[in-house]
Design a protein around this motif. Structure first.
Motif, short mmCIF file in Angstrom:
data_model
loop_
_atom_site.label_atom_id
_atom_site.label_comp_id
_atom_site.label_asym_id
_atom_site.label_seq_id
_atom_site.Cartn_x
_atom_site.Cartn_y
_atom_site.Cartn_z
N SER A 30 0.76 -1.09 -0.02
CA SER A 30 -0.13 0.09 0.03
C SER A 30 0.89 1.32 0.16
O SER A 30 1.97 1.34 0.51
CB SER A 30 -0.82 -0.19 1.18
OG SER A 30 -0.16 0.17 2.37
N GLU A 31 0.17 2.35 -0.30
CA GLU A 31 0.90 3.61 -0.17
C GLU A 31 1.66 4.01 1.07
O GLU A 31 2.65 4.28 1.22
CB GLU A 31 0.12 4.83 -0.78
CG GLU A 31 0.64 6.08 -0.91
CD GLU A 31 -0.57 7.21 -1.37
OE1 GLU A 31 -1.34 6.90 -1.78
OE2 GLU A 31 -0.23 8.17 -0.83
N LYS A 32 0.87 3.53 2.15
CA LYS A 32 1.33 3.91 3.42
C LYS A 32 2.58 2.81 3.67
O LYS A 32 3.52 3.48 4.41
CB LYS A 32 0.21 3.44 4.53
CG LYS A 32 0.48 3.57 6.03
CD LYS A 32 0.22 4.95 6.30
CE LYS A 32 0.63 5.19 8.00
NZ LYS A 32 1.99 5.84 7.76
N GLU A 33 2.39 1.79 3.46
CA GLU A 33 3.33 0.85 3.58
C GLU A 33 4.71 1.21 2.88
O GLU A 33 6.06 1.21 3.55
CB GLU A 33 3.12 -0.61 2.87
CG GLU A 33 2.25 -1.30 4.03
CD GLU A 33 1.66 -2.74 3.48
OE1 GLU A 33 1.31 -3.44 4.25
OE2 GLU A 33 1.34 -2.80 2.34
N SER A 64 5.70 4.32 2.01
CA SER A 64 6.12 5.49 2.62
C SER A 64 6.73 5.15 3.82
O SER A 64 7.99 5.68 4.02
CB SER A 64 5.14 6.59 2.55
OG SER A 64 4.29 6.53 3.89
N THR A 65 6.18 4.26 4.47
CA THR A 65 6.91 3.77 5.74
C THR A 65 8.30 3.14 5.50
O THR A 65 9.24 3.45 6.29
CB THR A 65 5.98 3.06 6.47
OG1 THR A 65 4.69 3.42 7.04
CG2 THR A 65 6.65 2.59 7.83
N TRP A 102 10.61 5.95 4.58
CA TRP A 102 11.01 6.91 5.79
C TRP A 102 11.82 6.27 6.79
O TRP A 102 12.90 6.72 7.28
CB TRP A 102 9.89 7.27 6.25
CG TRP A 102 10.08 8.10 7.71
CD1 TRP A 102 9.62 7.83 8.90
CD2 TRP A 102 10.47 9.39 7.75
NE1 TRP A 102 9.85 8.70 9.69
CE2 TRP A 102 10.50 9.72 9.12
CE3 TRP A 102 11.26 10.39 6.87
CZ2 TRP A 102 11.17 10.95 9.65
CZ3 TRP A 102 11.58 11.28 7.58
CH2 TRP A 102 11.89 11.78 8.94
N LYS A 103 11.69 4.78 7.10
CA LYS A 103 12.24 4.24 8.25
C LYS A 103 13.47 3.87 7.64
O LYS A 103 14.78 3.91 8.45
CB LYS A 103 11.36 3.02 8.56
CG LYS A 103 11.83 2.29 9.76
CD LYS A 103 10.83 1.13 9.88
CE LYS A 103 11.31 0.10 10.90
NZ LYS A 103 10.35 -0.88 10.93
N SER A 128 9.37 10.86 1.46
CA SER A 128 8.69 9.59 1.60
C SER A 128 7.32 9.40 1.04
O SER A 128 6.80 8.61 0.20
CB SER A 128 8.81 8.84 2.75
OG SER A 128 8.34 9.49 3.82
N ARG A 129 6.57 10.43 1.70
CA ARG A 129 4.77 10.46 1.46
C ARG A 129 4.91 10.71 -0.25
O ARG A 129 4.08 10.09 -0.87
CB ARG A 129 4.14 11.46 2.18
CG ARG A 129 4.45 10.78 3.62
CD ARG A 129 2.75 11.55 4.36
NE ARG A 129 3.03 11.04 5.78
CZ ARG A 129 2.97 12.03 6.84
NH1 ARG A 129 3.12 13.30 6.37
NH2 ARG A 129 3.05 11.66 7.87
N ALA A 146 5.87 7.65 -2.37
CA ALA A 146 5.07 6.61 -2.29
C ALA A 146 3.52 6.99 -3.30
O ALA A 146 3.19 6.13 -3.91
CB ALA A 146 4.69 6.29 -0.81
N LYS A 147 3.31 8.21 -3.14
CA LYS A 147 1.96 8.73 -3.71
C LYS A 147 2.16 8.38 -5.21
O LYS A 147 1.24 8.12 -5.90
CB LYS A 147 1.70 10.03 -3.33
CG LYS A 147 0.32 10.50 -3.75
CD LYS A 147 0.02 11.79 -2.87
CE LYS A 147 -1.33 12.40 -3.33
NZ LYS A 147 -2.09 13.02 -2.77
#
Ligand SMILES: C[S@@+](CC[C@H](N)C(=O)[O-])C[C@H]1O[C@@H](n2cnc3c(N)ncnc32)[C@H](O)[C@@H]1O
Length: 259
Positions: A99-102, A104-105, A108-109, A116-117, A120-121
């Motif tokens: 997912s986009e959230k995964e 971006s995490t 970032w991490k 990162s956001r 990912a988007k």
């Protein structure tokens, strides 16, 4: 190698087929190459008899230089990035299915990527209508998403982060270091060369002094500090070494000794 006594054993762990091929050139009866994850060290070294360990974290130069392995953002290759070519999860899976959230995490991490956001988007938007075919496609999407300009190639951090996620690098290092803690003999040494602040942080955390709290005369709490290991400050490569081998520029080395 010449210094290996008849008793001393040198064991090398790597997941990579080319590392295994290279190890075949080392012909010494006390040398053993084991193609496995170093997090499984306890399956191969049963007793607590390690006198020395060297961990050279991350990706190797031959892996980076071979476009087919998919580690390079400068050369066209498949979205692969696996150290272990038999592993199921590839970078393509992360890019296509996470997912986009995964995503971006991960960026970032593991990449400390400030944008990162946004990246990912862009990946998710692009994949809705197109296929991200190869490393250069991905590098282009990342480059276009970024607004902050730096000296480094815009995809550097993202590629590093994706590689670390595909290979569960931090998790494996952490498991391996915990096992080495027990397996080192007294005065045994671990040398760890890391290329990422998270790797160095895990080494520092694993070998830091243990603090035991116990109640003596209530309400006073006593604490006992147990120094099981001595951990050196970070040792950096010299300018001479960096000029001979520019890829050493971000290396940090620590020496840990069991007391
Ligand atoms: C920086 S390179 C070391 C290169 C080596 N010192 C040399 O000079 O050829 C890191 C190597 O560690 C391997 N590696 C990374 N994580 C691993 C893991 N969890 N288990 C086994 N090998 C791993 C990679 O495949 C890569 O070949």
């Amino acid at each position: 190698m010449d210094k290996l006594s008849s008793k001393g054993q040198l064991v090398s762990f790597d997941l990579d087929d080319s590392a295994m091929e290279a190890a075949k050139n080392i012909k010494h009866e006390n040398f053993r190459f084991i193609k496995t994850n170093f997090s499984k060290i306890d399956e191969f070294i049963k007793d607590n008899s390690l006198t020395g360990v060297l961990i050279d974290c991350g990706v190797s130069s031959p892996q980076l230089d071979e476009p087919q392995r998919g580690f390079s953002f400068q050369k066209k290759g498949p979205l692969d990035m696996r150290f272990n070519q038999k592993q199921k999860l590839t970078c393509k899976d992360v890019i296509e299915k996470f997912s986009e959230k995964e995503i971006s995490t991960i960026l970032w991490k593991f990449g400390e990527e400030k944008e990162s956001r946004k990246i990912a988007k862009s990946i998710v938007k692009y994949r809705e209508k197109n296929v991200i075919n190869n490393t250069l496609d991905l590098a282009e999407i990342i480059k276009a998403a970024k607004t902050i300009k730096t000296k480094k190639h815009p995809a550097t951090k993202s590629f590093q982060a994706l590689r670390m996620a595909v290979n569960s690098e931090i998790e494996n290092l952490s498991v391996c270091l915990e096992k080495i803690k027990d397996k080192l003999i007294k005065s045994g040494k671990l040398v760890i060369i890391s290329f990422h602040s998270l790797e160095d942080r895990i080494a520092k955390q694993t070998f830091k002094p243990k603090i035991n709290f116990y109640e003596k005369d209530i309400p006073l709490k006593h604490q006992e500090v147990l120094d099981e290991f001595k951990i050196s400050k970070i040792i950096y490569p010299s300018t001479e070494e960096i000029s001979l081998n520019p890829r050493a520029r971000s290396a940090k080395m620590r020496i840990v000794e069991k007391l």
